[in-house]
Design a protein around this motif. Structure first.
Motif, PDB file in Angstrom:
ATOM      1  N   ASP A 119      17.771  47.679  24.644  1.00  0.00           N
ATOM      2  CA  ASP A 119      17.592  48.682  23.591  1.00  0.00           C
ATOM      3  C   ASP A 119      17.504  50.071  24.213  1.00  0.00           C
ATOM      4  OD1 ASP A 119      16.783  49.384  20.735  1.00  0.00           O
ATOM      5  OD2 ASP A 119      15.188  50.271  21.928  1.00  0.00           O
ATOM      6  N   GLY A 120      18.163  51.016  23.554  1.00  0.00           N
ATOM      7  CA  GLY A 120      18.143  52.384  24.062  1.00  0.00           C
ATOM      8  C   GLY A 120      19.108  52.581  25.220  1.00  0.00           C
ATOM      9  N   ASN A 211      12.883  61.322  15.352  1.00  0.00           N
ATOM     10  CA  ASN A 211      14.009  62.203  15.646  1.00  0.00           C
ATOM     11  C   ASN A 211      14.049  63.334  14.614  1.00  0.00           C
ATOM     12  OD1 ASN A 211      16.384  63.542  15.998  1.00  0.00           O
ATOM     13  ND2 ASN A 211      17.644  61.693  16.281  1.00  0.00           N
ATOM     14  N   TYR A 244       9.413  62.009  21.859  1.00  0.00           N
ATOM     15  CA  TYR A 244      10.480  61.109  21.380  1.00  0.00           C
ATOM     16  C   TYR A 244      11.565  61.032  22.440  1.00  0.00           C
ATOM     17  CZ  TYR A 244      13.867  58.999  18.118  1.00  0.00           C
ATOM     18  OH  TYR A 244      14.754  58.161  17.494  1.00  0.00           O
ATOM     19  N   GLY A 246      14.114  58.592  22.414  1.00  0.00           N
ATOM     20  CA  GLY A 246      15.340  57.913  22.000  1.00  0.00           C
ATOM     21  C   GLY A 246      15.422  56.487  22.502  1.00  0.00           C
ATOM     22  N   MET A 248      13.218  53.036  21.672  1.00  0.00           N
ATOM     23  CA  MET A 248      12.093  52.492  20.885  1.00  0.00           C
ATOM     24  C   MET A 248      11.041  51.859  21.797  1.00  0.00           C
ATOM     25  SD  MET A 248      12.246  49.438  18.084  1.00  0.00           S
ATOM     26  CE  MET A 248      11.144  49.418  16.670  1.00  0.00           C
ATOM     27  N   TYR A 262       5.259  55.826  15.796  1.00  0.00           N
ATOM     28  CA  TYR A 262       6.719  55.908  15.910  1.00  0.00           C
ATOM     29  C   TYR A 262       7.275  55.696  14.506  1.00  0.00           C
ATOM     30  CZ  TYR A 262      11.500  54.303  16.965  1.00  0.00           C
ATOM     31  OH  TYR A 262      12.872  54.151  17.019  1.00  0.00           O
ATOM     32  N   TYR A 264      10.935  55.522  12.283  1.00  0.00           N
ATOM     33  CA  TYR A 264      12.363  55.650  12.016  1.00  0.00           C
ATOM     34  C   TYR A 264      12.549  55.346  10.525  1.00  0.00           C
ATOM     35  CZ  TYR A 264      17.022  56.759  13.396  1.00  0.00           C
ATOM     36  OH  TYR A 264      18.214  57.433  13.575  1.00  0.00           O
ATOM     37  N   LEU A 275      16.679  50.772  12.612  1.00  0.00           N
ATOM     38  CA  LEU A 275      16.217  49.682  13.468  1.00  0.00           C
ATOM     39  C   LEU A 275      16.368  48.326  12.769  1.00  0.00           C
ATOM     40  CD1 LEU A 275      15.315  50.545  16.233  1.00  0.00           C
ATOM     41  CD2 LEU A 275      14.773  52.362  14.622  1.00  0.00           C
ATOM     42  N   GLU A 280      14.134  43.902  16.572  1.00  0.00           N
ATOM     43  CA  GLU A 280      13.453  45.140  16.988  1.00  0.00           C
ATOM     44  C   GLU A 280      12.135  45.304  16.222  1.00  0.00           C
ATOM     45  OE1 GLU A 280      16.827  47.712  16.162  1.00  0.00           O
ATOM     46  OE2 GLU A 280      17.155  48.052  18.291  1.00  0.00           O
TER      47      GLU A 280
HETATM   48  P1  P6P Z   1      18.400  58.150  17.214  1.00  0.00           P
HETATM   49  C1  P6P Z   1      18.296  53.175  20.379  1.00  0.00           C
HETATM   50  O1  P6P Z   1      19.646  53.240  19.932  1.00  0.00           O
HETATM   51  C2  P6P Z   1      17.437  52.922  19.153  1.00  0.00           C
HETATM   52  O2  P6P Z   1      17.803  51.693  18.588  1.00  0.00           O
HETATM   53  C3  P6P Z   1      15.961  52.963  19.528  1.00  0.00           C
HETATM   54  O3  P6P Z   1      15.691  52.455  20.780  1.00  0.00           O
HETATM   55  C4  P6P Z   1      15.649  54.447  19.434  1.00  0.00           C
HETATM   56  O4  P6P Z   1      14.282  54.712  19.139  1.00  0.00           O
HETATM   57  C5  P6P Z   1      16.553  54.903  18.288  1.00  0.00           C
HETATM   58  O5  P6P Z   1      17.633  53.976  18.208  1.00  0.00           O
HETATM   59  C6  P6P Z   1      17.127  56.287  18.544  1.00  0.00           C
HETATM   60  O6  P6P Z   1      17.931  56.621  17.417  1.00  0.00           O
HETATM   61  O7  P6P Z   1      19.117  58.140  15.891  1.00  0.00           O
HETATM   62  O8  P6P Z   1      17.143  59.002  17.189  1.00  0.00           O
HETATM   63  O9  P6P Z   1      19.271  58.468  18.410  1.00  0.00           O
END
Ligand code: P6P
Length: 359
Positions: A119-120, A211, A244, A246, A248, A262, A264, A275, A280
């Motif tokens: 992830d990420g 974000n 933040y 980017g 998770m 956190y 989203y 997510l 996740e």
């Molecule tokens: P954005 C990574 O792609 C993810 O799934 C998470 O790990 C992260 O918090 C989020 O998306 C980031 O998304 O839209 O802020 O780039």
């Protein structure tokens, strides 16, 4: 104890006694995941030195560019779960459909693994922490071939969940429903060693992770909560600090240790959030609840959601209990609960003295 520390393997065996009917399958499954994590860690840590960074020119079911490391990590976890023989189905972010583990031993295995192998991963090219997130269920079907029905289970049915964070050090953090424990990889002996016993999420926190580039697309309740975080108020140590990265796993791991939230949420670009529920949100929600925190969609507990699709997305508010509850309050007042939940949520609106919903 290896040189005065307790290894993950020793800890798993020791805790197996917590489950009187355990015959060792879950212990072996956790061991298989840890083995793959060590292999992925080795590649993540030297990613800049070998040709394993960057895109491979394909996209996954999510429509996201697949990175070489995404695919590598996916392959390693599937291989480890296949050879371990304790898992009959793998649901992974990197594959459109569930994967049946076809080896004779695995077909009758009783566990299902949902996983986000890396992830990420867009962060790997810039050396920012990335992670693996996993969730383990017991199959519901008694015999024959397991199916998607065995995978689409509520988060409350998880038997274990965890993540690996490949950061300044590599840690494996997991729960089996009896607290949360963290293990740091000691490369000199190749073992995950207990370093964070009985992790507890601070009930009050001062970090918020979101974000803010999506601000104009946020629901009003999220906008109001962000303003709440940013307003000066000495009595509640505000303004909070925005953090933040980017990733998770990286954001939630930091907040688990320091306290924070956190978020989203849904946005006009991602009307169901970004997510994914199964690999996740559910595992992270299980871990954070076990550490004393909270995780919801802003209205509904994440772990209570009845999954309907393999790659289903949900909005998530997760972290320190008081922070999540304040954000939920703002969502109730300023965004209004989705009518699909009106049975439960309208009761909460009445608790807040707001009858008849919100326009
Ligand atoms: P954005 C990574 O792609 C993810 O799934 C998470 O790990 C992260 O918090 C989020 O998306 C980031 O998304 O839209 O802020 O780039």
């Amino acid at each position: 104890m290896v040189c005065g520390v307790k290894t993950l393997g020793q800890f798993i065996i020791e805790k197996q006694a917590d489950f009187p009917y355990a015959k060792g399958e879950l212990s072996r499954l956790l061991r298989d995941i840890a083995i793959a994590a060590k292999i992925v860690n080795r590649e993540v840590n030297k990613a800049g030195l070998v040709d394993i960074l960057g895109d491979i020119g394909t996209t996954n079911i999510q429509g996201e560019e697949q990175k070489k490391l995404d695919v590598y990590a996916n392959e390693q976890f599937i291989a480890a779960l296949t050879s371990g023989g304790e898992c009959c189905i793998v649901a992974t972010e990197e594959e459109n459909e569930i994967i049946h583990i076809e080896s004779p031993v695995s077909q009758n295995a009783k566990y299902i693994v949902c996983i986000d192998p890396l992830d990420g991963s867009s962060n790997t090219d810039v050396n920012v922490a990335v992670g693996t997130i996993f969730s383990i269920y017991r199959r519901k079907s008694i015999d024959g071939k397991a199916s998607l029905t065995d995978v689409l289970q509520k988060g409350t049915q998880q038997v274990a969940a965890g993540y690996i964070i490949y950061g300044s050090s590599t840690m494996l953090v997991y729960t089996t429903g009896k607290g949360v424990n963290g293990f740091t990889l000691d490369p000199s002996i190749g073992e995950f060693c207990l370093s964070h016993a009985e992790m507890k999420m601070p009930e009050v926190g001062y970090l918020y992770s979101i974000n803010e580039g999506n601000y104009v697309h946020f629901p009003d309740g999220v906008k109001k909560y962000l303003k709440y975080c940013q307003v000066e108020d000495d009595a509640t140590n505000r303004p909070y600090t925005s953090r933040y990265i980017g990733s998770m796993v990286g954001d939630i791991h930091r907040n688990l240790i320091k306290g924070g939230i956190y978020i989203y949420p849904t946005t006009s670009k991602s009307p169901s959030g970004k997510l994914r529920l199964l690999y996740e949100c559910n595992p992270m929600a299980f871990i954070i609840e076990q550490a004393g925190g909270k995780a919801s969609t802003g209205f509904e507990r994440i772990l209570d959601i009845e999954p309907t699709e393999l790659h289903q997305r949900v909005p998530i508010f997760i972290g320190s209990k008081t922070m999540v509850e304040k954000a939920e309050e703002m969502m109730m007042i300023y965004t209004g609960a989705p009518k699909i939940l009106n049975g439960k949520v309208e009761a909460q609106l009445e608790n807040l003295g707001i009858v008849g919903g919100i326009d």
